[in-house]
Scaffold this active site. Structure first.
Site, PDB file in Angstrom:
ATOM      1  N   GLU A 271       0.809  -1.217   0.000  1.00  0.00           N
ATOM      2  CA  GLU A 271       0.000   0.000   0.000  1.00  0.00           C
ATOM      3  C   GLU A 271       0.849   1.277   0.000  1.00  0.00           C
ATOM      4  OE1 GLU A 271      -4.287  -0.517   1.766  1.00  0.00           O
ATOM      5  OE2 GLU A 271      -2.821  -0.894   3.343  1.00  0.00           O
TER       6      GLU A 271
ATOM      7  N   HIS B  46      -0.834   5.248   8.215  1.00  0.00           N
ATOM      8  CA  HIS B  46      -1.995   4.410   7.896  1.00  0.00           C
ATOM      9  C   HIS B  46      -2.042   3.260   8.898  1.00  0.00           C
ATOM     10  CE1 HIS B  46      -4.939   1.877   6.105  1.00  0.00           C
ATOM     11  NE2 HIS B  46      -4.070   0.964   5.690  1.00  0.00           N
TER      12      HIS B  46
ATOM     13  N   HIS C 151      -4.989   0.469  11.210  1.00  0.00           N
ATOM     14  CA  HIS C 151      -6.323  -0.126  11.290  1.00  0.00           C
ATOM     15  C   HIS C 151      -6.836   0.011  12.723  1.00  0.00           C
ATOM     16  CE1 HIS C 151      -4.598  -2.900   7.935  1.00  0.00           C
ATOM     17  NE2 HIS C 151      -4.959  -1.715   7.452  1.00  0.00           N
TER      18      HIS C 151
ATOM     19  N   HIS D 211     -11.886  -0.380   6.409  1.00  0.00           N
ATOM     20  CA  HIS D 211     -10.468  -0.671   6.180  1.00  0.00           C
ATOM     21  C   HIS D 211      -9.595  -0.083   7.277  1.00  0.00           C
ATOM     22  CE1 HIS D 211      -6.855  -0.316   3.114  1.00  0.00           C
ATOM     23  NE2 HIS D 211      -6.461  -0.662   4.312  1.00  0.00           N
TER      24      HIS D 211
END
Length: 229
Positions: free
Chosen positions: A75, A94, A96, A159
């Site tokens: 990613e 980023h 989760h 996500h």
């Protein structure tokens, strides 16, 4: 210079891991390369809490590993495309983070029911809904950057989250504050009554008083001090 950036990315990763924003080996933080070659990001296959400077490498816009070793995260376009779109961004995170993911999946807007939410509201945290799959292409990375626009965070619905800042320190603090804000909103709604929250004027005032640049840096330093010795 590369040694300093590697150390910064490693510190950010371990701070996020200590804040329970790691998801096994997934999630990543990056810093802009000062020479414009790409982003410094942790190598794939490691948990956030395991990252040392040796596990940080430089990834170019096309996904090539330009310096360092180890497999890159698939990613990477989240990071490279946001950096390309936003000259004011020096760091991207980023993760989760569980409460923020749940809030976005529930279709709820982030509301300033706590100090933490005022970091983002107004204008709020936009929702990226083009896909809940991984951001594997430059086109999807550009779409995430477009949804982020000029804000400091975006929900990747079903996500995860992306946060940004002028530095990776600030982006890291933003990720932790966003998760705290989502948790506080969940806790508030659990009382079963209609919550109250700050109006935009008060939110902006609170942001100026609580989350000024010096305070964000102090939070970063506090989070680093809390890391296991």
């Amino acid at each position: 210079m590369s040694d300093e950036i590697r150390e910064l990315v490693a510190l950010s990763s371990r701070v996020l891991g200590a804040a329970e924003q790691g998801d096994l080996v997934w999630g990543h933080a990056s810093a802009r390369d000062p020479e414009g070659r790409g982003v410094w990001i942790k190598a794939a296959g490691w948990g956030m809490e395991e990252i040392t400077p040796e596990r940080v490498h430089l990834v170019g816009p096309d996904g090539d590993v330009l310096e360092g070793r180890g497999p890159r995260h698939s990613e990477y376009p989240i990071h490279t495309e946001i950096m390309a779109a936003r000259a004011d961004v020096g760091g991207v995170v980023h993760t989760h983070s569980p409460y923020a993911v749940a809030l976005a999946a529930a279709g709820q807007d982030l509301l300033p029911v706590s100090h933490a939410a005022n970091y983002f509201v107004p204008p709020g945290v936009p929702r990226f809904t083009d896909t809940a799959d991984l951001i594997l292409t430059r086109e999807l990375g550009r779409a995430v950057a477009g949804t982020l626009a000029g804000t400091s965070a975006v929900f990747l619905v079903n996500h995860g989250i992306v946060t940004v800042g002028p530095t990776l320190r600030a982006a890291t603090v933003a990720a932790i504050i966003l998760e705290r804000a989502a948790y506080q909103q969940w806790l508030t709604r659990g009382f079963g009554t209609w919550p109250t929250w700050s109006d935009p004027g008060e939110s902006l005032s609170k942001r100026e008083h609580i989350f000024h640049a010096d305070a964000v840096e102090q939070v970063w330093e506090y989070l680093v001090r809390r890391l296991p010795g």
